[in-house]
Design a protein around this motif. Structure first.
Motif, PDB file in Angstrom:
ATOM      1  N   HIS A 112      -6.852   1.638  -2.965  1.00 50.48           N
ATOM      2  CA  HIS A 112      -7.844   0.560  -2.889  1.00 50.48           C
ATOM      3  C   HIS A 112      -8.419   0.267  -4.276  1.00 50.48           C
ATOM      4  O   HIS A 112      -8.610  -0.901  -4.647  1.00 50.48           O
ATOM      5  CB  HIS A 112      -8.966   0.945  -1.922  1.00 50.48           C
ATOM      6  CG  HIS A 112     -10.063  -0.082  -1.843  1.00 50.48           C
ATOM      7  ND1 HIS A 112      -9.902  -1.297  -1.217  1.00 50.48           N
ATOM      8  CD2 HIS A 112     -11.329  -0.075  -2.350  1.00 50.48           C
ATOM      9  CE1 HIS A 112     -11.014  -1.993  -1.330  1.00 50.48           C
ATOM     10  NE2 HIS A 112     -11.889  -1.277  -2.014  1.00 50.48           N
ATOM     11  N   LYS A 138      -5.753   6.564   0.153  1.00 55.11           N
ATOM     12  CA  LYS A 138      -6.367   5.286   0.499  1.00 55.11           C
ATOM     13  C   LYS A 138      -7.385   4.866  -0.547  1.00 55.11           C
ATOM     14  O   LYS A 138      -7.440   3.695  -0.953  1.00 55.11           O
ATOM     15  CB  LYS A 138      -7.034   5.384   1.875  1.00 55.11           C
ATOM     16  CG  LYS A 138      -7.631   4.072   2.361  1.00 55.11           C
ATOM     17  CD  LYS A 138      -8.200   4.216   3.766  1.00 55.11           C
ATOM     18  CE  LYS A 138      -8.798   2.898   4.249  1.00 55.11           C
ATOM     19  NZ  LYS A 138      -9.353   3.017   5.622  1.00 55.11           N
ATOM     20  N   GLU A 139      -8.192   5.808  -1.003  1.00 50.84           N
ATOM     21  CA  GLU A 139      -9.230   5.502  -1.983  1.00 50.84           C
ATOM     22  C   GLU A 139      -8.623   5.055  -3.313  1.00 50.84           C
ATOM     23  O   GLU A 139      -9.063   4.057  -3.908  1.00 50.84           O
ATOM     24  CB  GLU A 139     -10.114   6.740  -2.189  1.00 50.84           C
ATOM     25  CG  GLU A 139     -11.364   6.498  -3.043  1.00 50.84           C
ATOM     26  CD  GLU A 139     -11.104   6.640  -4.528  1.00 50.84           C
ATOM     27  OE1 GLU A 139     -11.739   5.918  -5.318  1.00 50.84           O
ATOM     28  OE2 GLU A 139     -10.235   7.463  -4.895  1.00 50.84           O
ATOM     29  N   ALA A 165       0.825  -1.207   0.000  1.00 48.84           N
ATOM     30  CA  ALA A 165       0.000   0.000   0.000  1.00 48.84           C
ATOM     31  C   ALA A 165       0.860   1.259   0.000  1.00 48.84           C
ATOM     32  O   ALA A 165       0.569   2.232  -0.710  1.00 48.84           O
ATOM     33  CB  ALA A 165      -0.931   0.004   1.211  1.00 48.84           C
TER      34      ALA A 165
END
Length: 351
Positions: free
Chosen positions: A115, A111-112, A93
């Motif tokens: 993902h 994060k979005e 990540a």
């Protein structure tokens, strides 16, 4: 997404020229493969598009902007290299979101986007792992994910599958093509593997010694190669090339072997020194005028690859029937005249 226009681009190192005035237009959303043998200039051209090499002359446009002399960071491109170039101390990540972190994107945005990219590439379960805990294919997917999160106008791939084993290369080229179909971003992909080029590309640019030999869709290059180089480079196994000339409506080789011709052979071809081209897969085992002694047999289960000595001329054949072919035996063959190519001996161009 954006179109890419390459206009009369040249590159030389002192007196040595490696790119000779290349021009090609890439449509918005296309998957374009630059293919050719080692040293043909394909990686140099890609690096000039990326801003990692200076142009000696010419222009490069991405979208509506000329980017010929812009630094790489200002071109809105993302590049995936042959080596994965992952930070070993960062998780998956963190590796994927690092470029966004440098741009001071908010944690929520990072994060979005991470993902979303992980979902596209099937990395959801691996986000907390480190590169040392991943396989080669997983590491390459992380490198692709790092490119996706940037939402670039153009993806650039520099031989990304060269470090993978054969089975994984087949799997990864399917994943890269599927990713492109989902995202639709303009993609320029460099490889020396013509099978990768044929299976992945919307458009192929064949390079040789710094020149473009032909540009077109995969089947266009396969069915209508512009010259002997393209005909020999595209297609596996390679096309047969046999020297000879047309005499009294028959193609006769220097060793006296006669080969069939299509009905529409131009009268201007008669009496000229030519090269007769036929792909191994367009030859069938059959009783006929052409016979040869088997000098090589390779079976793969679904196919049999054989080389025949036909009156001194070597002809490679790819049989998809289950045949009992033995080394040293005599085999009769027929040629599909709908797939014959004739090339000018002097210029190498298809006639």
């Amino acid at each position: 997404m954006a179109p890419v226009s390459i206009q009369n681009v040249q590159k030389h190192y002192g007196a040595v020229k490696v790119i000779h005035g290349i021009s090609v237009d890439i449509t918005d959303g296309d998957f374009v493969v630059l293919v050719g043998p080692s040293g043909c200039g394909k990686s140099t051209l890609l690096r000039m598009i990326a801003g990692l090499e200076e142009l000696s002359d010419g222009e490069i446009h991405i979208g509506s902007r000329e980017v010929s002399h812009l630094p790489a960071r200002d071109r809105d491109i993302a590049m995936v290299f042959q080596n994965y170039a992952l930070y070993p101390h960062m998780t998956v990540a963190e590796n994927m979101g690092f470029a966004l972190k440098l741009k001071k994107a908010s944690p929520a945005e990072i994060k979005e986007k991470v993902h979303r990219a992980a979902t596209i590439l099937g990395l959801d379960a691996l986000l907390e792992r480190y590169p040392r805990q991943l396989s080669g294919g997983q590491r390459q997917r992380v490198a692709m994910g790092r490119a996706i999160v940037r939402d670039p106008k153009v993806f650039l791939f520099d031989e990304p599958l060269s470090n993978l084993d054969a089975k994984l290369r087949v799997q990864m080229r399917g994943e890269i093509k599927a990713m492109h179909q989902r995202i639709g971003t303009t993609t320029i992909y460099v490889t020396h593997d013509q099978v990768e080029a044929m299976t992945m590309a919307d458009k192929i640019v064949v390079l040789h010694d710094g020149y473009i030999e032909q540009v077109g869709a995969p089947l266009e290059l396969y069915d209508r190669p512009a010259n002997i180089f393209v005909a020999g480079f595209i297609g596996s196994p390679s096309m047969n090339f046999i020297d000879g000339r047309i005499e009294e409506g028959i193609f006769r080789t220097k060793n006296g072997l006669t080969l069939p011709l299509p009905k529409d052979v131009a009268a201007s071809a008669h009496g000229r020194d030519l090269v007769y081209g036929i792909r191994p897969e367009h030859i069938r085992a059959a009783a006929g005028n052409i016979e040869g002694t088997v000098t090589l047999v390779e079976g793969t289960g679904s196919e049999i690859y054989a080389k025949l000595n036909c009156n001194g001329d070597e002809i490679a054949c790819l049989f998809r029937e289950r045949l009992n072919i033995q080394f040293g035996s005599t085999v009769g063959i027929s040629v599909d005249t709908d797939h014959i190519h004739l090339f000018d001996k002097e210029t190498g161009k298809r006639i």
